[in-house]
Write a protein that holds these residues in place. Structure first.
Motif, PDB file in Angstrom:
ATOM      1  N   ALA A   1     -59.296  75.360  -5.554  1.00  0.00           N
ATOM      2  CA  ALA A   1     -60.734  75.288  -5.843  1.00  0.00           C
ATOM      3  C   ALA A   1     -61.448  76.554  -5.365  1.00  0.00           C
ATOM      4  O   ALA A   1     -62.358  77.048  -6.023  1.00  0.00           O
ATOM      5  CB  ALA A   1     -61.346  74.054  -5.191  1.00  0.00           C
TER       6      ALA A   1
ATOM      7  N   ASP B   1     -53.040  68.232  -1.087  1.00  0.00           N
ATOM      8  CA  ASP B   1     -54.463  68.280  -0.714  1.00  0.00           C
ATOM      9  C   ASP B   1     -54.878  69.689  -0.303  1.00  0.00           C
ATOM     10  O   ASP B   1     -55.939  70.172  -0.715  1.00  0.00           O
ATOM     11  CB  ASP B   1     -54.754  67.299   0.426  1.00  0.00           C
TER      12      ASP B   1
ATOM     13  N   ASP C   1     -70.805  58.682 -10.244  1.00  0.00           N
ATOM     14  CA  ASP C   1     -69.813  58.555 -11.313  1.00  0.00           C
ATOM     15  C   ASP C   1     -70.185  57.500 -12.346  1.00  0.00           C
ATOM     16  O   ASP C   1     -70.024  57.714 -13.548  1.00  0.00           O
ATOM     17  CB  ASP C   1     -68.428  58.241 -10.726  1.00  0.00           C
TER      18      ASP C   1
ATOM     19  N   HIS D   1     -60.873  61.691 -12.109  1.00  0.00           N
ATOM     20  CA  HIS D   1     -60.138  62.843 -11.571  1.00  0.00           C
ATOM     21  C   HIS D   1     -61.043  64.077 -11.514  1.00  0.00           C
ATOM     22  O   HIS D   1     -60.609  65.190 -11.777  1.00  0.00           O
ATOM     23  CB  HIS D   1     -58.907  63.127 -12.437  1.00  0.00           C
ATOM     24  N   ARG D   2     -62.281  63.847 -11.146  1.00  0.00           N
ATOM     25  CA  ARG D   2     -63.301  64.908 -11.164  1.00  0.00           C
ATOM     26  C   ARG D   2     -62.896  66.133 -10.341  1.00  0.00           C
ATOM     27  O   ARG D   2     -63.086  67.261 -10.760  1.00  0.00           O
ATOM     28  CB  ARG D   2     -64.601  64.320 -10.616  1.00  0.00           C
ATOM     29  N   ARG D   3     -62.331  65.909  -9.184  1.00  0.00           N
ATOM     30  CA  ARG D   3     -61.961  67.027  -8.308  1.00  0.00           C
ATOM     31  C   ARG D   3     -60.884  67.897  -8.954  1.00  0.00           C
ATOM     32  O   ARG D   3     -60.995  69.121  -8.993  1.00  0.00           O
ATOM     33  CB  ARG D   3     -61.485  66.488  -6.959  1.00  0.00           C
ATOM     34  N   VAL D   4     -59.854  67.265  -9.474  1.00  0.00           N
ATOM     35  CA  VAL D   4     -58.773  68.011 -10.128  1.00  0.00           C
ATOM     36  C   VAL D   4     -59.304  68.692 -11.384  1.00  0.00           C
ATOM     37  O   VAL D   4     -59.019  69.866 -11.644  1.00  0.00           O
ATOM     38  CB  VAL D   4     -57.584  67.088 -10.467  1.00  0.00           C
TER      39      VAL D   4
ATOM     40  N   SER E   1     -62.294  69.703 -12.064  1.00  0.00           N
ATOM     41  CA  SER E   1     -63.165  70.834 -11.770  1.00  0.00           C
ATOM     42  C   SER E   1     -62.374  72.076 -11.391  1.00  0.00           C
ATOM     43  O   SER E   1     -62.801  73.199 -11.652  1.00  0.00           O
ATOM     44  CB  SER E   1     -64.159  70.480 -10.663  1.00  0.00           C
ATOM     45  N   VAL E   2     -61.219  71.894 -10.801  1.00  0.00           N
ATOM     46  CA  VAL E   2     -60.394  73.023 -10.387  1.00  0.00           C
ATOM     47  C   VAL E   2     -59.592  73.587 -11.553  1.00  0.00           C
ATOM     48  O   VAL E   2     -59.484  74.799 -11.727  1.00  0.00           O
ATOM     49  CB  VAL E   2     -59.444  72.605  -9.240  1.00  0.00           C
TER      50      VAL E   2
ATOM     51  N   ASN F   1     -68.302  68.830 -14.516  1.00  0.00           N
ATOM     52  CA  ASN F   1     -68.178  69.859 -13.483  1.00  0.00           C
ATOM     53  C   ASN F   1     -69.440  70.699 -13.295  1.00  0.00           C
ATOM     54  O   ASN F   1     -69.429  71.649 -12.524  1.00  0.00           O
ATOM     55  CB  ASN F   1     -66.999  70.776 -13.837  1.00  0.00           C
TER      56      ASN F   1
ATOM     57  N   LEU G   1     -54.971  71.921  -3.405  1.00  0.00           N
ATOM     58  CA  LEU G   1     -56.130  71.660  -4.254  1.00  0.00           C
ATOM     59  C   LEU G   1     -57.389  72.311  -3.674  1.00  0.00           C
ATOM     60  O   LEU G   1     -58.171  72.919  -4.406  1.00  0.00           O
ATOM     61  CB  LEU G   1     -56.322  70.159  -4.456  1.00  0.00           C
ATOM     62  N   ASP G   2     -57.556  72.213  -2.354  1.00  0.00           N
ATOM     63  CA  ASP G   2     -58.698  72.880  -1.717  1.00  0.00           C
ATOM     64  C   ASP G   2     -58.648  74.387  -1.952  1.00  0.00           C
ATOM     65  O   ASP G   2     -59.664  75.014  -2.277  1.00  0.00           O
ATOM     66  CB  ASP G   2     -58.705  72.612  -0.207  1.00  0.00           C
TER      67      ASP G   2
END
Length: 190
Positions: free
Chosen positions: A24, A17, A168, A100-103, A105-106, A159, A20-21
């Protein structure tokens, strides 16, 4: 009195976590293990106890995405026609990218991650299988460009800050509709 110790699984999740932050904010190449340790308030050795390298952390972050892609492929590879395999795969990919939008986008478009995935045998094989399903047998240049455009478009759309206000479910519904129409117009039946 002894301080309670977190289980290794929980500690690994905390590292992922935090990583990932930071990925990003700084990209994978701009994030160091020391930055991850500092974010967690632990020593770099504590991070090394969980993962042997930043590359291992980045691959662990994308593992759930690739697990879902592999599950999708097990389903689609049983379908009888190239068109059915492509259609179900693209629909599944839309759902998966949103989930898995967060992953996504990164990592989408990050050259460091691209290199890691290309040099990892397991992830490269999964990517090759997905490309085979999406492209179908003996794809012409138009099909290759159309699938590339569609894949990049879905990732980019998910993204894009301009539509970040869409929830979503609504985004998935719209993307599935556009994906279906795009495939009908731009990719010839085989």
């Amino acid at each position: 009195m002894a301080k309670p110790v977190a289980t290794r699984g929980f500690a690994r999740e905390r590292v992922l976590d935090a990583a990932l932050d930071l990925f990003a904010a700084h990209g994978v190449s701009g994030t160091s293990l020391q930055m991850i340790a500092d974010r967690l308030g632990v020593t770099k050795a504590a991070v090394y106890y969980q993962f042997h390298s930043k590359d291992e952390i980045a691959l662990a972050v994308v593992k759930p995405v690739y697990d879902d892609i592999e599950h999708l492929l097990r389903i689609t590879e049983t379908l009888p026609t190239a068109e059915a395999r492509r259609s179900v795969s693209m629909s599944g990919m839309v759902e998966l990218i949103i989930r898995h939008r967060r992953v996504s986008s990164v990592f989408y478009g990050d050259p460091t991650v691209h290199h890691l995935l290309e040099t990892n045998d397991e992830y490269r094989r999964i990517g090759d299988r997905l490309a085979d399903v999406l492209l179908g047998p003996a794809p012409d240049n138009s099909t290759r460009v159309a699938i590339s455009m569609l894949s990049a478009g879905v990732h980019g759309c998910v993204n894009d800050p301009m539509i970040a206000d869409l929830d979503d479910a609504e985004l998935q519904k719209i993307l599935l509709d556009f994906t279906k129409r795009f495939l009908e117009v731009c990719v010839p039946a085989q």
